[in-house]
Design an enzyme around this catalytic site. Structure first.
Site, PDB file in Angstrom:
ATOM      1  N   LYS A  52       0.839  -1.211   0.000  1.00 52.37           N
ATOM      2  CA  LYS A  52       0.000   0.000   0.000  1.00 52.37           C
ATOM      3  C   LYS A  52       0.874   1.262   0.000  1.00 52.37           C
ATOM      4  O   LYS A  52       0.623   2.218  -0.728  1.00 52.37           O
ATOM      5  CB  LYS A  52      -0.942  -0.015   1.212  1.00 52.37           C
ATOM      6  CG  LYS A  52      -2.029  -1.079   1.088  1.00 52.37           C
ATOM      7  CD  LYS A  52      -2.760  -1.366   2.398  1.00 52.37           C
ATOM      8  CE  LYS A  52      -3.704  -2.562   2.193  1.00 52.37           C
ATOM      9  NZ  LYS A  52      -4.373  -2.996   3.429  1.00 52.37           N
ATOM     10  N   GLN A  96      -4.418  -1.733   9.831  1.00 52.69           N
ATOM     11  CA  GLN A  96      -4.319  -3.040   9.187  1.00 52.69           C
ATOM     12  C   GLN A  96      -4.839  -4.139  10.122  1.00 52.69           C
ATOM     13  O   GLN A  96      -4.419  -4.228  11.277  1.00 52.69           O
ATOM     14  CB  GLN A  96      -2.851  -3.302   8.790  1.00 52.69           C
ATOM     15  CG  GLN A  96      -2.637  -4.577   8.014  1.00 52.69           C
ATOM     16  CD  GLN A  96      -3.287  -4.570   6.619  1.00 52.69           C
ATOM     17  OE1 GLN A  96      -3.221  -3.578   5.900  1.00 52.69           O
ATOM     18  NE2 GLN A  96      -3.927  -5.674   6.256  1.00 52.69           N
ATOM     19  N   ASP A 119     -10.814   2.409   4.077  1.00 53.44           N
ATOM     20  CA  ASP A 119     -11.023   0.961   3.940  1.00 53.44           C
ATOM     21  C   ASP A 119     -12.518   0.639   3.799  1.00 53.44           C
ATOM     22  O   ASP A 119     -12.879  -0.476   3.433  1.00 53.44           O
ATOM     23  CB  ASP A 119     -10.485   0.225   5.177  1.00 53.44           C
ATOM     24  CG  ASP A 119      -9.196  -0.536   4.899  1.00 53.44           C
ATOM     25  OD1 ASP A 119      -8.896  -0.774   3.714  1.00 53.44           O
ATOM     26  OD2 ASP A 119      -8.506  -0.888   5.876  1.00 53.44           O
TER      27      ASP A 119
END
Ligand code: NAD
Length: 295
Positions: A52, A96, A119
Site C-alpha cells: 500500500k 491493518q 477501507d
C-alpha cells in the site's frame, strides 16, 4: 476466454491518478495523504502494508506508516486513531487487520472517523453503501466493480452467485451488484457454508464471485459455460517445485475452470492488485472531498 488483468488495470488507474495529482498540485491543492497503522509482526500484514505504501509513492501520494509493537494496548491504539482523525493533513487512514487478540477490532473500527475510513469498514460507510448514498466502498468489492466496469462486462439482469458472506467481501459485493445502475442490476444469490447444494447454486450463475478462503474450491463442473468468474481467494499452498516451497492460488480451480468461462481473474494478478488500487482511489476521493464534503 479473456483474462481479467488486474495488473494492467491497476497500472492504468494508477497512471490516471498520478496525472490527477500533478493537476491538483498545479492548481495549488494538497497532496493526497494516506496513513497506515500496523500493530505487531504479522507477516502477511507487513507485506500488504508495504504494498500500500509503495503504491502511494507510485501515484505521488504522501504516506505515513505508524508501526507499533504487538503489546500495544487498545487505549494506545485508540489514541493513535484519535490523532489521525484530528490531523488535517491526513485525508484517510487504515488500521491493518487482524489486530493482536487483546485488542477489540470492533472498537477500533468504530473509533475511525467515517470521513477518513478509506477501507470502508465503518458501519456508517457500510450503511451508506447499502442505501446507495455516497460512501467509501470497501476496497476489495470496489476493485471487483472496477474490473467489471473497465472490461465493460454486462451485468444488468445477470444472475450473480457470490460464495462467502464476509463483511469485507461477500456481503458488500452482493449489495453492490444488486444495486440499480452499472455495474449492478444483477439478481444476486449470496451463498455460504450452510448453503444446501452449493454446486447447483453456482451452476446457475452468469457471474461467480468466489470469496471463501479454500484453495481451488470451485470446480469446473460447477461452472456454466460462458460464465464470468471473479476469484477473490488468496491461499498459500505447498509447491516443492518453487524455490520458496509454496505458491498462491485462488478459490477457483483455475486450470480446469478457465477454458470454460468468458472472463476470469487470475490469482495472483487479479482482484488482489485491484484492492490496493481501490484504496488509493478512496484516498484521492477523500482528498478531493468527493464522498463527504471537506470542512
Ligand atoms: P472469511 O473467512 O471471512 O469468510 C469466508 C466465507 O466463506 C464465509 O462467509 C463462509 O460462510 C464461506 N465458506 C466457508 N466454507 C465454505 C464452504 N465449504 N462452502 C461455502 N461457503 C463457505 O473470508 P474473507 O475475508 O471474505 O476472504 C475470503 C478469501 O478471499 C480468502 O482467501 C482471503 O485471503 C481472500 N481475500 C482476498 C482479498 C483480495 O484483496 N484479493 C481481500 C480479502 C480477502
Amino acid at each position: 476466454m479473456t483474462l481479467l488483468d488486474g495488473k494492467l488495470l491497476s497500472e492504468n488507474i494508477k497512471s490516471e491518478m498520478a496525472a490527477e495529482v500533478v493537476q491538483i498540485l498545479a492548481r495549488g491543492g494538497k497532496t493526497p495523504h494516506l496513513a497506515a497503522v500496523l500493530v505487531g509482526e504479522n507477516a502477511a500484514s507487513q507485506v500488504y502494508v508495504s504494498s500500500k505504501i509503495r503504491s502511494c509513492e507510485q501515484v505521488g501520494f504522501k504516506s505515513s506508516l505508524i508501526r507499533r509493537p504487538a503489546e500495544t494496548s487498545e487505549a494506545e491504539l485508540l489514541d493513535i486513531v484519535r490523532q489521525l482523525n484530528e490531523d488535517p493533513d491526513v485525508d484517510g487512514f487504515i488500521v491493518q487487520l487482524p489486530l493482536p487478540k487483546h485488542i477489540n477490532e470492533e472498537n477500533i473500527v468504530l473509533a475511525i472517523d467515517p470521513k477518513k475510513d478509506v477501507d470502508g469498514f465503518h458501519p456508517v460507510n457500510f450503511g451508506r453503501m447499502a442505501q446507495g448514498l455516497s460512501a467509501f466502498l470497501p476496497a476489495t468489492p470496489m476493485g471487483i466493480v472496477e474490473i467489471l466496469r473497465r472490461y465493460n462486462i454486462p451485468t444488468a439482469g445477470k444472475h450473480c452467485v457470490v460464495v462467502g458472506r464476509s463483511n469485507i467481501v461477500g456481503t458488500p459485493i452482493s449489495i453492490l451488484l444488486s444495486r440499480k445502475g452499472y455495474p449492478g442490476d444483477c439478481t444476486v444469490t449470496l451463498t455460504h457454508s450452510r448453503t444446501a447444494d452449493l454446486p447447483a447454486e453456482v451452476r446457475r450463475a452468469d457471474i461467480i464471485v468466489a470469496a471463501i478462503g479454500i484453495p481451488n474450491f470451485i470446480k469446473a463442473d460447477w461452472v456454466k459455460p460462458g460464465a464470468v468468474v471473479i476469484d477473490v481467494g488468496i491461499n498459500r499452498i505447498d509447491d516443492p517445485s518453487k524455490k520458496s516451497g509454496s505458491r498462491i492460488v485462488g478459490d477457483v480451480d483455475f486450470d480446469a475452470v478457465a477454458p470454460l468461462c468468458s472472463y476470469i481473474t487470475p490469482v495472483p494478478g487479479g482482484v488482489g492488485l485491484m484492492t490496493v488500487t481501490a484504496l488509493l482511489m478512496n484516498t484521492l476521493k477523500a482528498c478531493k472531498g468527493e464522498v463527504y464534503t471537506r470542512i
